[in-house]
Design an enzyme around this catalytic site. Structure first.
Site, mmCIF file in Angstrom:
data_model
loop_
_atom_site.group_PDB
_atom_site.id
_atom_site.type_symbol
_atom_site.label_atom_id
_atom_site.label_comp_id
_atom_site.label_asym_id
_atom_site.label_seq_id
_atom_site.Cartn_x
_atom_site.Cartn_y
_atom_site.Cartn_z
ATOM 1 N N ALA A 1 -1.079 -7.590 5.671
ATOM 2 C CA ALA A 1 -1.041 -8.695 4.680
ATOM 3 C C ALA A 1 -1.338 -8.399 3.053
ATOM 4 O O ALA A 1 -0.572 -8.852 2.023
ATOM 5 C CB ALA A 1 -1.892 -9.943 4.883
ATOM 6 N N ARG B 1 -2.181 -10.327 19.216
ATOM 7 C CA ARG B 1 -1.750 -11.107 18.172
ATOM 8 C C ARG B 1 -0.571 -11.424 18.052
ATOM 9 O O ARG B 1 0.393 -10.578 18.236
ATOM 10 C CB ARG B 1 -2.362 -10.333 16.913
ATOM 11 N N ASP C 1 -1.427 0.776 -6.818
ATOM 12 C CA ASP C 1 -2.131 1.632 -7.572
ATOM 13 C C ASP C 1 -2.570 3.077 -7.071
ATOM 14 O O ASP C 1 -2.425 3.990 -7.567
ATOM 15 C CB ASP C 1 -3.267 1.109 -8.388
ATOM 16 N N ASN D 1 0.648 1.019 6.867
ATOM 17 C CA ASN D 1 0.953 -0.521 6.888
ATOM 18 C C ASN D 1 -0.160 -1.256 6.496
ATOM 19 O O ASN D 1 -1.037 -1.516 7.082
ATOM 20 C CB ASN D 1 1.169 -0.975 8.559
ATOM 21 N N TYR E 1 4.687 -9.275 17.125
ATOM 22 C CA TYR E 1 4.396 -7.829 17.005
ATOM 23 C C TYR E 1 4.451 -7.170 18.202
ATOM 24 O O TYR E 1 3.834 -5.744 18.344
ATOM 25 C CB TYR E 1 2.915 -8.030 16.339
ATOM 26 N N HIS F 1 1.365 -7.820 0.268
ATOM 27 C CA HIS F 1 1.988 -8.741 -0.412
ATOM 28 C C HIS F 1 1.036 -9.265 -1.698
ATOM 29 O O HIS F 1 1.390 -10.190 -2.435
ATOM 30 C CB HIS F 1 2.362 -10.157 0.625
ATOM 31 N N GLU G 1 6.047 3.331 3.751
ATOM 32 C CA GLU G 1 5.566 1.918 4.321
ATOM 33 C C GLU G 1 6.186 1.645 5.314
ATOM 34 O O GLU G 1 7.367 1.710 5.583
ATOM 35 C CB GLU G 1 5.878 1.220 2.962
ATOM 36 N N ARG H 1 11.222 -13.172 7.515
ATOM 37 C CA ARG H 1 10.233 -14.109 7.521
ATOM 38 C C ARG H 1 10.004 -15.107 6.418
ATOM 39 O O ARG H 1 11.025 -15.544 5.722
ATOM 40 C CB ARG H 1 9.010 -13.344 8.012
ATOM 41 N N HIS I 1 6.324 -1.498 8.392
ATOM 42 C CA HIS I 1 6.004 -2.893 9.105
ATOM 43 C C HIS I 1 6.590 -3.199 10.333
ATOM 44 O O HIS I 1 8.066 -2.647 10.411
ATOM 45 C CB HIS I 1 6.566 -4.038 7.816
ATOM 46 N N ILE I 2 5.875 -3.587 11.160
ATOM 47 C CA ILE I 2 6.420 -3.727 12.403
ATOM 48 C C ILE I 2 7.586 -5.005 12.687
ATOM 49 O O ILE I 2 8.715 -4.672 13.346
ATOM 50 C CB ILE I 2 5.294 -4.182 13.379
ATOM 51 N N SER I 3 7.222 -5.873 11.944
ATOM 52 C CA SER I 3 8.215 -6.976 11.870
ATOM 53 C C SER I 3 9.197 -6.975 10.691
ATOM 54 O O SER I 3 8.830 -6.133 9.803
ATOM 55 C CB SER I 3 7.569 -8.228 11.623
ATOM 56 N N PRO J 1 -5.236 -5.192 7.576
ATOM 57 C CA PRO J 1 -5.804 -6.297 8.248
ATOM 58 C C PRO J 1 -4.844 -6.838 9.443
ATOM 59 O O PRO J 1 -3.874 -6.982 9.195
ATOM 60 C CB PRO J 1 -6.228 -7.262 7.169
ATOM 61 N N ASN J 2 -5.704 -7.014 10.382
ATOM 62 C CA ASN J 2 -5.443 -7.820 11.909
ATOM 63 C C ASN J 2 -4.692 -6.846 12.493
ATOM 64 O O ASN J 2 -4.221 -7.163 13.628
ATOM 65 C CB ASN J 2 -4.632 -8.997 11.476
HETATM 66 C C1 DQA Z 1 3.053 -6.731 8.852
HETATM 67 C C2 DQA Z 1 3.982 -7.773 8.035
HETATM 68 C C3 DQA Z 1 2.935 -8.583 7.115
HETATM 69 O O1 DQA Z 1 3.595 -9.428 6.528
HETATM 70 C C4 DQA Z 1 1.663 -9.120 7.913
HETATM 71 O O2 DQA Z 1 0.979 -9.784 7.160
HETATM 72 C C5 DQA Z 1 1.121 -8.237 8.913
HETATM 73 C C6 DQA Z 1 1.866 -7.176 9.574
HETATM 74 C C7 DQA Z 1 3.891 -6.136 9.885
HETATM 75 O O3 DQA Z 1 3.658 -4.838 10.331
HETATM 76 O O4 DQA Z 1 5.175 -6.514 10.372
HETATM 77 O O5 DQA Z 1 -0.201 -8.287 9.141
HETATM 78 O O6 DQA Z 1 2.730 -5.780 7.916
#
Ligand code: DQA
Length: 140
Positions: A74, A17, A84, A71, A22, A77, A95, A104, A97-99, A9-10
């Site tokens: 959200a 964003r 699963d 990725n 990001y 978490h 896995e 954080r 994550h950009i950040s 998502p997002n």
């Molecule tokens: C994220 C980190 C997540 O905590 C966050 O909810 C995201 C992006 C990242 O790529 O850094 O939407 O997965």
């Protein structure tokens, strides 16, 4: 070699964003860069804001592809279902994550994905996807 990239998502709003976190490149702009870097790889890209759709794509590509770069954003978490799904499939999942989720908010330190993934990359920006692909190629 076939690699699926699955974004949660997002991440459809990358480039618009929270640019300070990001960056300013959309995934649609980054994907051709990735394809050019790895001409021998057939990439499939899927993004959804819906948890069940992500589970569905992990299940489907998890028996068809050679690797998944995931990725879950959200849902990382919160989603036992995504954890699963990774445990249920055959192919390795990296896995990404950009950040740097560990630098954080506290709630971002919990991942339902990391324990089921082959490995995790965080905090390296979009380059994390490239590194994940390199690892999957080396493993194949
Ligand atoms: C994220 C980190 C997540 O905590 C966050 O909810 C995201 C992006 C990242 O790529 O850094 O939407 O997965």
């Amino acid at each position: 070699m076939k690699i699926a990239i699955i974004n949660g998502p997002n991440l459809n709003l990358l480039g618009k964003r929270e640019k300070d976190i990001y960056g300013d490149m959309s995934f649609e702009k980054y994907l051709p860069v990735l394809r050019e870097m790895f001409p021998s790889v057939t990439f499939y890209y899927f993004q959804s804001n819906i948890e069940g759709e992500l589970v569905g794509e992990i299940q489907r590509t998890g028996f068809e592809y050679d690797g998944i770069v995931l990725n879950p954003a959200a849902y990382t978490h919160t989603s036992v279902a995504i954890g699963d799904a990774i445990a249920a499939i055959k192919v390795p999942v990296v896995e990404v994550h950009i950040s740097n989720v560990h630098a954080r908010e506290e709630f971002r330190k919990l991942s339902y994905v990391s324990a089921k993934a082959a490995g995790s990359i965080f905090g390296l920006g979009l380059q994390g996807y490239e590194l994940a692909v390199r690892w999957l190629i080396g493993k194949a």
